[in-house]
Each structure stands twice: as C-alpha cells, then as structure tokens.
Design a protein around this motif. Structure first.
Motif, PDB file in Angstrom:
ATOM      1  N   MET A 193      -6.745  -0.888 -11.271  1.00 59.69           N
ATOM      2  CA  MET A 193      -6.205  -0.190 -10.125  1.00 59.69           C
ATOM      3  C   MET A 193      -7.260  -0.204  -9.016  1.00 59.69           C
ATOM      4  O   MET A 193      -8.437   0.036  -9.264  1.00 59.69           O
ATOM      5  N   SER A 194      -6.827  -0.460  -7.789  1.00 57.58           N
ATOM      6  CA  SER A 194      -7.753  -0.506  -6.667  1.00 57.58           C
ATOM      7  C   SER A 194      -7.235   0.330  -5.492  1.00 57.58           C
ATOM      8  O   SER A 194      -6.099   0.803  -5.506  1.00 57.58           O
ATOM      9  N   VAL A 195      -8.072   0.457  -4.492  1.00 59.67           N
ATOM     10  CA  VAL A 195      -7.714   1.199  -3.276  1.00 59.67           C
ATOM     11  C   VAL A 195      -6.467   0.598  -2.639  1.00 59.67           C
ATOM     12  O   VAL A 195      -5.617   1.318  -2.110  1.00 59.67           O
ATOM     13  N   ASP A 236      -3.881  -0.364  -3.886  1.00 60.72           N
ATOM     14  CA  ASP A 236      -2.664   0.165  -4.487  1.00 60.72           C
ATOM     15  C   ASP A 236      -2.201   1.462  -3.826  1.00 60.72           C
ATOM     16  O   ASP A 236      -1.051   1.856  -3.972  1.00 60.72           O
ATOM     17  N   TYR A 237      -3.093   2.135  -3.131  1.00 66.06           N
ATOM     18  CA  TYR A 237      -2.785   3.445  -2.539  1.00 66.06           C
ATOM     19  C   TYR A 237      -2.898   3.489  -1.020  1.00 66.06           C
ATOM     20  O   TYR A 237      -2.478   4.448  -0.402  1.00 66.06           O
ATOM     21  N   MET A 238      -3.480   2.472  -0.415  1.00 69.43           N
ATOM     22  CA  MET A 238      -3.723   2.517   1.028  1.00 69.43           C
ATOM     23  C   MET A 238      -2.435   2.330   1.822  1.00 69.43           C
ATOM     24  O   MET A 238      -1.438   1.824   1.317  1.00 69.43           O
ATOM     25  N   THR A 239      -2.495   2.761   3.065  1.00 71.63           N
ATOM     26  CA  THR A 239      -1.385   2.580   3.990  1.00 71.63           C
ATOM     27  C   THR A 239      -1.542   1.214   4.655  1.00 71.63           C
ATOM     28  O   THR A 239      -2.561   0.955   5.297  1.00 71.63           O
TER      29      THR A 239
END
Length: 74
Positions: free
Chosen positions: A1-3, A5-8
């Motif tokens: 899981m990386s950033v 996956d959650y960034m806008t």
C-alpha cells in the motif's frame, strides 16, 4: 500500500493572496478540509478548515454574517 492509494488525483490549491471566503467556498465545493497554498510551483503553506474555524469569532458574537465577511475580506 502506498500514498498513491489514498491521495487526491485532482489537487485544489490557492495562492497566498486568496481570501478566506474564497478558500472556504473552495473547500465546501470540493468537499475537502485542507488547501495547499502555492506560490508559483512551490508549496508555501497549508490552510485547513480547523485553522479558519479557530480564527473566526465565537458563535456568541453579535456581528452579522455580512459584518464578519467584511472584516475577513479587508
């Protein structure tokens, strides 16, 4: 899981000269609580809904919404 996956993916930003009322409207319109502040291609700060709320007068103020907007604009 990386950033990633959650960034806008579509970043909404403001400049240092953006008024607080415009920043609040952008946050509402885009359903976000934080705005990066950019000067050119450089991030110079971050404005959050919480920072704005803490800077606002108490809900117990006798000022009207129009008076508050006037004071925040100038």
């Amino acid at each position: 899981m990386s950033v990633a996956d959650y960034m806008t993916p579509r970043l909404v930003v403001v400049s240092p000269k953006t008024t607080i009322s415009v920043a609040v409207e952008l946050m509402k319109k885009n359903a976000i609580h934080r705005l990066p502040v950019m000067a050119g291609n450089r991030m110079v700060g971050l404005i959050t809904h919480g920072i704005i709320q803490r800077a606002m007068p108490s809900q117990a103020t006798s000022l009207s919404v129009y008076e508050l907007n006037y004071l925040l604009t100038y």
